[in-house]
Design a protein around this motif. Sequence first.
Motif, PDB file in Angstrom:
ATOM      1  N   UNK A   1       0.819  -1.217   0.000  1.00 48.56           N
ATOM      2  CA  UNK A   1       0.000   0.000   0.000  1.00 48.56           C
ATOM      3  C   UNK A   1       0.850   1.263   0.000  1.00 48.56           C
ATOM      4  N   UNK A   2       2.107   1.126   0.416  1.00 49.21           N
ATOM      5  CA  UNK A   2       3.003   2.284   0.458  1.00 49.21           C
ATOM      6  C   UNK A   2       3.595   2.614  -0.918  1.00 49.21           C
ATOM      7  N   UNK A   3       3.426   1.716  -1.877  1.00 43.67           N
ATOM      8  CA  UNK A   3       3.960   1.931  -3.221  1.00 43.67           C
ATOM      9  C   UNK A   3       2.920   2.632  -4.084  1.00 43.67           C
TER      10      UNK A   3
ATOM     11  N   UNK B   1       1.689   0.810  -7.235  1.00 40.78           N
ATOM     12  CA  UNK B   1       1.058  -0.504  -7.091  1.00 40.78           C
ATOM     13  C   UNK B   1      -0.438  -0.415  -7.358  1.00 40.78           C
ATOM     14  N   UNK B   2      -0.950  -1.310  -8.178  1.00 45.56           N
ATOM     15  CA  UNK B   2      -2.372  -1.337  -8.529  1.00 45.56           C
ATOM     16  C   UNK B   2      -3.147  -2.199  -7.537  1.00 45.56           C
ATOM     17  N   UNK B   3      -4.184  -1.662  -6.895  1.00 39.27           N
ATOM     18  CA  UNK B   3      -4.914  -2.398  -5.861  1.00 39.27           C
ATOM     19  C   UNK B   3      -5.947  -3.372  -6.418  1.00 39.27           C
ATOM     20  N   UNK B   4      -5.472  -4.305  -7.211  1.00 41.05           N
ATOM     21  CA  UNK B   4      -6.299  -5.420  -7.676  1.00 41.05           C
ATOM     22  C   UNK B   4      -5.688  -6.686  -7.112  1.00 41.05           C
ATOM     23  N   UNK B   5      -6.491  -7.462  -6.396  1.00 39.01           N
ATOM     24  CA  UNK B   5      -5.996  -8.689  -5.770  1.00 39.01           C
ATOM     25  C   UNK B   5      -6.772  -9.883  -6.311  1.00 39.01           C
ATOM     26  N   UNK B   6      -6.067 -10.714  -7.078  1.00 36.09           N
ATOM     27  CA  UNK B   6      -6.693 -11.930  -7.590  1.00 36.09           C
ATOM     28  C   UNK B   6      -6.390 -13.046  -6.592  1.00 36.09           C
TER      29      UNK B   6
ATOM     30  N   UNK C   1      -7.898  -6.089   3.302  1.00 35.85           N
ATOM     31  CA  UNK C   1      -7.491  -5.415   2.062  1.00 35.85           C
ATOM     32  C   UNK C   1      -8.354  -4.182   1.822  1.00 35.85           C
ATOM     33  N   UNK C   2      -9.636  -4.325   2.052  1.00 39.30           N
ATOM     34  CA  UNK C   2     -10.541  -3.205   1.819  1.00 39.30           C
ATOM     35  C   UNK C   2     -10.345  -2.079   2.831  1.00 39.30           C
ATOM     36  N   UNK C   3      -9.802  -2.392   3.975  1.00 38.09           N
ATOM     37  CA  UNK C   3      -9.477  -1.341   4.949  1.00 38.09           C
ATOM     38  C   UNK C   3      -8.159  -0.634   4.602  1.00 38.09           C
ATOM     39  N   UNK C   4      -7.191  -1.407   4.138  1.00 40.49           N
ATOM     40  CA  UNK C   4      -5.845  -0.877   3.909  1.00 40.49           C
ATOM     41  C   UNK C   4      -5.747  -0.090   2.608  1.00 40.49           C
ATOM     42  N   UNK C   5      -6.463  -0.533   1.563  1.00 41.26           N
ATOM     43  CA  UNK C   5      -6.346   0.077   0.239  1.00 41.26           C
ATOM     44  C   UNK C   5      -7.588   0.893  -0.107  1.00 41.26           C
ATOM     45  N   UNK C   6      -7.378   1.933  -0.892  1.00 43.80           N
ATOM     46  CA  UNK C   6      -8.469   2.776  -1.364  1.00 43.80           C
ATOM     47  C   UNK C   6      -9.075   2.176  -2.633  1.00 43.80           C
ATOM     48  N   UNK C   7     -10.351   1.801  -2.555  1.00 46.81           N
ATOM     49  CA  UNK C   7     -11.092   1.300  -3.709  1.00 46.81           C
ATOM     50  C   UNK C   7     -10.399   0.122  -4.406  1.00 46.81           C
ATOM     51  N   UNK C   8     -10.057  -0.933  -3.664  1.00 43.10           N
ATOM     52  CA  UNK C   8      -9.445  -2.097  -4.312  1.00 43.10           C
ATOM     53  C   UNK C   8     -10.501  -2.961  -4.995  1.00 43.10           C
ATOM     54  N   UNK C   9     -10.056  -3.826  -5.878  1.00 41.75           N
ATOM     55  CA  UNK C   9     -10.949  -4.846  -6.432  1.00 41.75           C
ATOM     56  C   UNK C   9     -10.428  -6.216  -6.017  1.00 41.75           C
ATOM     57  N   UNK C  10     -11.374  -7.123  -5.763  1.00 39.75           N
ATOM     58  CA  UNK C  10     -11.041  -8.501  -5.421  1.00 39.75           C
ATOM     59  C   UNK C  10     -11.578  -9.382  -6.545  1.00 39.75           C
ATOM     60  N   UNK C  11     -10.690 -10.076  -7.216  1.00 34.54           N
ATOM     61  CA  UNK C  11     -11.074 -10.995  -8.290  1.00 34.54           C
ATOM     62  C   UNK C  11     -10.641 -12.402  -7.895  1.00 34.54           C
ATOM     63  N   UNK C  12     -11.177 -13.420  -8.571  1.00 34.50           N
ATOM     64  CA  UNK C  12     -10.931 -14.776  -8.077  1.00 34.50           C
ATOM     65  C   UNK C  12     -11.163 -15.851  -9.122  1.00 34.50           C
ATOM     66  N   UNK C  13     -10.813 -17.075  -8.738  1.00 36.84           N
ATOM     67  CA  UNK C  13     -11.166 -18.302  -9.468  1.00 36.84           C
ATOM     68  C   UNK C  13     -12.060 -19.129  -8.564  1.00 36.84           C
ATOM     69  N   UNK C  14     -13.129 -19.685  -9.114  1.00 34.99           N
ATOM     70  CA  UNK C  14     -14.035 -20.532  -8.341  1.00 34.99           C
ATOM     71  C   UNK C  14     -14.283 -21.831  -9.107  1.00 34.99           C
TER      72      UNK C  14
END
Length: 427
Positions: free
Chosen positions: A242-244, A247-252, A282-295
Amino acid sequence: MKISFYTLGCKVNQYETQSIAEAFREKGHVIESGEPDVFIINSCTVTAESDRKTRQMLRKFRKMYPSAVMVLCGCMPQAFPKDADNLLEADIVVGNTEPYRIPQLVDLFLSDGKRRVEINEHKVKEKFNTPAITEFEGRTRAFMKIEDGCDRFCTYCIIPKARGFIRSKKVADIKREAESLAANGYKEIVLVGINLSSFGKDTGENLADAVSAVCSVSGIMRVRLGSLEPDLMDDELLKRLSAEEKFCPQFHLSLQSGSDKTLKRMNRRYDSAFYYDLVSRIRRIFDNPSITTDIMVGFAGETEQEFKESIDFATKVGFALSHVFAYSRRAGTVAAGLPNQVTNAEKSERSRKMIAATKKSQQLFYASQVGKTAKVLFETAENGEYFGYTENYTPVKLKYEQNLCGKTVMVKIVSFNEEFCVGEKCD
């Protein structure tokens, strides 16, 4: 010589194809489509369907280019060497332990005409040895492979056999490669690996060190991560990321299932409560992140109740994007021998239901972006409309008179549809 490629599978495979292509180019050969002198199929083996597609493509291209030197490489030969040896359409069969040797093997074949099958086993103290790249043809963003191998041994997965033990690229080499890519005009780099979250496990470093190295390179505007194992993402790592600023706040974050019983049979290293807590952090630490996934749906023994738990959990998390797929029974894995295998018809029905549920979550995420301003890196254009992604990987289209391809523009998101958000250029 003219060299052509066909690549199956993941972003790591795409990177390795680029690496092999550059090795040929350094020898003076030309990389192009059309009638080739050498045709290379870089295979995937993650599912039985992947193996079927590899065999199909090998037969297809052998018929199309009967005089070409046909090379089969990658994960399928590495995981199933005997099966690969029997694919006689290939003049050269090689695994993924020494990709840099493929040009040499082609030269040897051309000199003596002898078919070669060279598949060496992965070794415990093996080093990261994929040659670096300087460009990523046909793409605005470049993928950079920084890790190989996996020690997770999920019961459904053949990849540890295909990829061997964890090994990481040196941070100094990562920075040097990023500098080469930046010099060739790339503004965004996506760091990828077979088990990316395990980067540095063999060297005493971690993923934040790799991200920081790329962020320090002038000309690189964005750094993004590939697929991540949830249980290896701790608060210290998240805070460093988050300090970078780049860094793009997308977490797969690979979920696989929202049912704890299913996760246990899969030999995943977390439960649904841990996963949800990680998403919340993640949602607390980063501004407007997205969470993507595999199911995955229809895993061995998945009951109706377990599937309901999974679909309810996916809805609770609210993923911005989900890759939904049916479990594929894989020879050589523990799960292939588990009882109560789900029928193909039931897998198809569960896939349909999960896709519908996660599509609703995606629409809710798009709705949450309306009214926000974001930087969009535009990649393609058609009929005066430009398409690109925000830092959190929201897809955006924008009408504009001037060429925006390859440019980063501040955009206000004003609406959305089923496929993307619609933006207006900020003044």
